[in-house]
Every structure is written in C-alpha cells, then in structure tokens.
Design a protein around this motif. Sequence first.
Motif, PDB file in Angstrom:
ATOM      1  N   ARG A   1       0.835  -1.196   0.000  1.00  7.58           N
ATOM      2  CA  ARG A   1       0.000   0.000   0.000  1.00  7.58           C
ATOM      3  C   ARG A   1       0.878   1.258   0.000  1.00  7.58           C
ATOM      4  O   ARG A   1       1.686   1.470   0.894  1.00  7.58           O
ATOM      5  N   GLY A   2       0.708   2.087  -1.030  1.00  3.30           N
ATOM      6  CA  GLY A   2       1.335   3.408  -1.065  1.00  3.30           C
ATOM      7  C   GLY A   2       2.808   3.389  -1.409  1.00  3.30           C
ATOM      8  O   GLY A   2       3.429   2.347  -1.619  1.00  3.30           O
TER       9      GLY A   2
ATOM     10  N   GLY B   1      -5.646   3.260  -9.234  1.00  4.71           N
ATOM     11  CA  GLY B   1      -6.036   2.940  -7.861  1.00  4.71           C
ATOM     12  C   GLY B   1      -5.306   1.734  -7.307  1.00  4.71           C
ATOM     13  O   GLY B   1      -4.587   1.816  -6.316  1.00  4.71           O
ATOM     14  N   TRP B   2      -5.511   0.597  -7.951  1.00  6.28           N
ATOM     15  CA  TRP B   2      -4.824  -0.616  -7.499  1.00  6.28           C
ATOM     16  C   TRP B   2      -4.731  -1.621  -8.627  1.00  6.28           C
ATOM     17  O   TRP B   2      -5.397  -1.488  -9.664  1.00  6.28           O
TER      18      TRP B   2
ATOM     19  N   GLU C   1      -1.425  -1.044  -4.341  1.00  4.45           N
ATOM     20  CA  GLU C   1      -2.468  -0.042  -4.132  1.00  4.45           C
ATOM     21  C   GLU C   1      -1.813   1.324  -3.989  1.00  4.45           C
ATOM     22  O   GLU C   1      -0.951   1.520  -3.128  1.00  4.45           O
ATOM     23  N   SER C   2      -2.246   2.278  -4.839  1.00  7.68           N
ATOM     24  CA  SER C   2      -1.588   3.586  -4.817  1.00  7.68           C
ATOM     25  C   SER C   2      -2.033   4.437  -3.638  1.00  7.68           C
ATOM     26  O   SER C   2      -1.243   5.203  -3.090  1.00  7.68           O
ATOM     27  N   GLY C   3      -3.322   4.358  -3.264  1.00  2.79           N
ATOM     28  CA  GLY C   3      -3.846   5.263  -2.244  1.00  2.79           C
ATOM     29  C   GLY C   3      -3.992   6.688  -2.750  1.00  2.79           C
ATOM     30  O   GLY C   3      -4.208   7.613  -1.959  1.00  2.79           O
ATOM     31  N   GLU C   4      -3.881   6.876  -4.061  1.00  7.14           N
ATOM     32  CA  GLU C   4      -3.918   8.234  -4.620  1.00  7.14           C
ATOM     33  C   GLU C   4      -5.089   8.441  -5.585  1.00  7.14           C
ATOM     34  O   GLU C   4      -5.248   9.517  -6.141  1.00  7.14           O
TER      35      GLU C   4
ATOM     36  N   LYS D   1     -11.497   4.226  -5.007  1.00  9.21           N
ATOM     37  CA  LYS D   1     -11.845   3.542  -3.773  1.00  9.21           C
ATOM     38  C   LYS D   1     -10.725   2.608  -3.329  1.00  9.21           C
ATOM     39  O   LYS D   1     -10.026   2.035  -4.160  1.00  9.21           O
ATOM     40  N   PRO D   2     -10.587   2.447  -2.014  1.00  5.18           N
ATOM     41  CA  PRO D   2      -9.535   1.535  -1.523  1.00  5.18           C
ATOM     42  C   PRO D   2      -9.779   0.097  -1.981  1.00  5.18           C
ATOM     43  O   PRO D   2     -10.917  -0.310  -2.237  1.00  5.18           O
ATOM     44  N   TYR D   3      -8.709  -0.652  -2.062  1.00  4.61           N
ATOM     45  CA  TYR D   3      -8.804  -2.070  -2.426  1.00  4.61           C
ATOM     46  C   TYR D   3      -9.486  -2.851  -1.303  1.00  4.61           C
ATOM     47  O   TYR D   3      -9.088  -2.745  -0.137  1.00  4.61           O
TER      48      TYR D   3
END
Length: 411
Positions: free
Chosen positions: A187-188, A285-286, A300-303, A306-308
């Motif tokens: 993540r990120g 996103g992901w 998952e980019s977090g940028e 919606k979150p994964y």
Amino acid sequence: MMVNQRKHPQSVSRRTFVAGAAAGLTAPMIVSPHVLGGPNKTPPSDEFGGALIGCGGRGKGTFGCLGPGVRLLAECDVKFQDRADNKTIYSDFRRLLERDDIDVVAIATHPGWHALISIAAMEAGKDVVCEKPMCRFISEGRAVAEAEKRYGRVFQIEKKGGYNPSKTRKIFESGLLKQCDSVYIQRGGFKVKGWSGKVAYKIDNIPANLDWDMYCGPAPLRPFNKHRNGGSHRGYWDYEGGGLGDMAHHHLHAMAYEYGRDLTSPVEIIPYAPPAHPEACGLWGWCELKYADGFTLVLESGEWGKPYDRLQQQHTSEGDLLKMLSEADRKKLDELPEPERLPFFPEAIRTRRQTASHAERSHRVATIYHLANAAFRCGRPLKFDPDTEQIVGDEEANRLVNQPMRAPWRL
C-alpha cells in the motif's frame, strides 16, 4: 553461476607479484602502501576502470554502487554535446564503450535507454550496474537477462538489500509448495501524482548543449519540452512508467525474492484505474496480480479511487506457509541445502559470480510492474504466460510487451 573473467584478466596481481618478489630478497625493501594496498588503499593492480553513462541526479549514487577500487575514467551524457572531447567526456555512449581500459560501467540515463546500453556494454565486455527500473517494457528485460548469460558478464540493479536467505525463501525455492493462498498487499509509496505527465504542453527551444535526438533514442522523436527532460521524464510512457515504474522496484525486489516471485511471473492481472492517456502517465487505484500457484500480490496507490477491498492480507508468515506443506514435505525441506547467498557488485566482479540482483531476477521483478502498467493502459484484465512472456489472446496488450523502437535502435 560463475561468469566470465575480466576482459584483461590478471592471474597474478601486482600485489601478489610484489609480495612474492619481496619475500625472495635478502635486503630489506620498503614497498609503498599504494602498491601493496591496505585498509584505506587500493593497489593499482586491483583497480577497475569505470565510467558513468547518464550524469543527472542519480548518476553519482549509481556510480557509487560499483564499489571501492573503481577509478572514474570517463563520463557520458547527451547534455555534454557542446563539450565532449571523447577522452574523458562523451555525449555518445558507443564511443565510450569502445575503450579497452574501462571494465565497469554505471548506467543512470532515463530508463528508455537502460536495456540497450546495458546490452551494448556487456557485449563490449563490461560489467554493469544499472539504475532502476531495469527496462521500459517486458521484452527489453528478457533481452538484458539473455545478454547477461550470453556474454557472461556481471550485472546488478542499483544496490538493493533484502536478498536474505530465509525459511520462507527456501519453501518457495524448493518447489514443494504447489498451491498457496497468500495475499501480499503493498500500500502506497508510488508517487503516482508526482510523476504524472502533462497532456498539453508548449514547445520549448532545445538547449544548445543537449543532443535531443540522442536523448529520445529508441523513443519517438517528440518536440522538446522541459518537462520531458530531467527527473520529470518519469511522467511519459516514452521514457519510463510513471510513479509505478520509478518506485515499484524499491518495494518489490525483497518481497519477490522472499516469496519466490523472482522465479516466475503473474498469470492474471486485474486493474482499477481511470482511462489512460497514450503519452502521459496518470493516476491508478490498485492492481491485483495472481500467480499460477494461487499467490496474490496487490499494489495499491492510495492516490485515486476507492480503496482495495477484494482480499485481505493473509497467510504470508513462515508458520502459515509451513502449515501448507505435508509432514513428509516439511521433512524434505529440512534436508535440502539452504538458499545460496549471492554477493553484490564489488565482490561479484572479483569472484566472477552473479550478483544478488542479477538480470534474470530483476527482470522478473520488473515484469510485475510492467504488467500492471499494461493493464492500466489497456483498461482491462489481462492474462500472461510466464514461460513465453506474452499476454494471452490480446494483441493490443502485447504491443506494450514488445514495443517498437525508433530506427536505428532495436533489441
């Protein structure tokens, strides 16, 4: 794997010769520490002639990965067009690679050049440290891995730690674990917004010192714009792969080694991203990447978006993995030798062994994020064959695996 000796092998070093000769003399003899070496001195016989190709912001750090005992003999950059003397300063890497006194090269150009220069350097008998990402698309990475074997040279991507033999590595390397439901989520940390390209830009004048045609190299010859030159080149598919291309190797190389993802490639890629621009790298996103054994990797980019939430991180500990083996296989595992610990570049060029981040291993790591970017650009799930290294049943997507090069450049 043992690799070829240096182009100018020295079976008896000057240090060995001088020390042996001194032992045979009856009169006292004082020998300079510069000749014999010592804690802070490298004798000339143990020095390697080095060169740096690509002298931007990462150049000095990449050259440092060559290690001690490497003397910088020449630098090369397309921005040296107005002062290249073809002695110590070059603007064309081909002229530099003709020199016999250069044993090792560090490559820190934009990634659109990484594969071609790495292959040319190894063909010329040089050992190579290359900045990440290793290449711009998948078939380039395969070509570098084949060149490393063909020419028997030492190759390394930057200086990456984390190649530590462990029980987890041993489980995957053994081949005893046929199926696993592990889910690893990164993540990120991808700098997606930071390395997005501009979809509209003005045409600037080309600086007098810059060979823009050579800068573009195998990429399309676009009109010059300052944002395409320097570190912000990362925002354009012509030269790199956005924040994912820039940062993914940092996050994935150690994970890929520990969980055996450097031994194969994903078979299913599911993206979540807005439509991609044909020239400028953008948001995503992901991406979910599943392997044939069931192992799933999520980036998952977090940028954006919606979150994964499709799967939860699970079953990645050594204990979890051992439970997936039968008792008989656990006994077999205990009887197997421990995974080999490979050296980094400074030791590898002296012992003629592969480095811990050799080309085959690094190619498999790069394939992960190149597949994610291919799925983002196509806007649909993909299936990949890890053996042929081709996307299955999708010709448009395969054009991103085997991208054309501008003449006269080719793999």
